[in-house]
Design an enzyme around this catalytic site. Structure first.
Site, short mmCIF file in Angstrom:
data_model
loop_
_atom_site.label_atom_id
_atom_site.label_comp_id
_atom_site.label_asym_id
_atom_site.label_seq_id
_atom_site.Cartn_x
_atom_site.Cartn_y
_atom_site.Cartn_z
N SER A 1 3.29 4.27 -0.56
CA SER A 1 3.18 4.68 -1.97
C SER A 1 4.54 4.99 -2.60
CB SER A 1 2.25 5.90 -2.10
OG SER A 1 0.98 5.62 -1.54
N ARG A 2 5.57 4.37 -2.08
CA ARG A 2 6.94 4.54 -2.61
C ARG A 2 7.48 5.96 -2.45
NH1 ARG A 2 6.72 -0.06 -1.98
NH2 ARG A 2 7.36 -1.76 -3.36
N LEU A 3 6.84 6.77 -1.60
CA LEU A 3 7.36 8.11 -1.32
C LEU A 3 8.30 8.02 -0.12
CD1 LEU A 3 4.20 10.35 -1.91
CD2 LEU A 3 6.21 10.07 -3.38
#
Length: 211
Positions: free
Chosen positions: A188-190
């Site tokens: 999730s692009r974290l």
């Protein structure tokens, strides 16, 4: 498919502060070794970015040849575009992108030339054809066509045979880092980003950055 729709959700690993070494060079060594063991193609390939005196950046891919506590070293033609820009502005950044293991390392710092003895030692360790090519090519300069380049190579080969000398304008650079960042892809692009910054006392400070 639209280019905007091309994406990967990373999931192989994580990067926590407790799992990173206090010394970023030690941490880099660990990651580099893991990239080699994972079979990453050309794990020693890196982007090298320099900036001209008028602030115009340029980047290219080179191969790192050594790294240790003294810095990160590569070899090239001193009269090339990057050489000219480093003469005007002796700072550069390096970028390693190990796609297969979802990792990136960014390194920034001041660049200096290595000693002539170091340049000699590496130059003479290279394959003969690579040494001849370094003499034949005026890197970054225009040339009429491929035939002219090959004619220059043939001339150099005829002149020096199997024992070409290192040209004065060819040698090593060493980047002495003051910033090293490790990026690990996450879902999730974290993503995980751990940055090391060298303070005025010469000590490294480790900080987590938001993705």
């Amino acid at each position: 498919m639209s280019i905007a729709d091309i994406r990967t959700d990373y999931s192989q690993s994580e990067l926590l502060e407790t799992a990173t070494d206090a010394d970023p060079v030690v941490q880099f060594t660990k990651w580099f070794d893991e990239a080699v063991k994972a079979g990453v193609k050309e794990p020693n390939a890196m982007g090298v970015s320099t900036v001209s005196a008028d602030g115009r950046p340029s980047s290219r891919i080179l191969l790192i040849k050594n790294f240790d506590q003294n810095g990160f070293t590569w070899f090239t033609n001193y009269d090339s575009r990057k050489g000219a820009e480093l003469e005007q502005n002796p700072y550069a950044s390096l970028l390693f992108h190990w796609v297969d293991i979802e990792r990136v390392v960014r390194i920034e710092g001041r660049v200096e030339k290595v000693t002539p003895e170091e340049s000699d030692a590496y130059f003479h360790s290279r394959p003969v054809k690579s040494r001849l090519g370094a003499i034949a090519s005026s890197q970054s300069r225009p040339i009429a066509d491929r035939a002219e380049l090959e004619a220059r190579y043939a001339q150099v080969e005829a002149q020096y045979g199997d024992n070409p000398p290192r040209p004065d304008n060819w040698g090593g650079y060493r980047l002495k880092p003051d910033y090293i960042e490790f990026w690990q892809g996450r879902r999730s692009r974290l993503h995980d980003r751990i940055a090391y910054m060298l303070n005025e006392k010469g000590n490294w400070k480790k900080t987590r950055l938001q993705p």
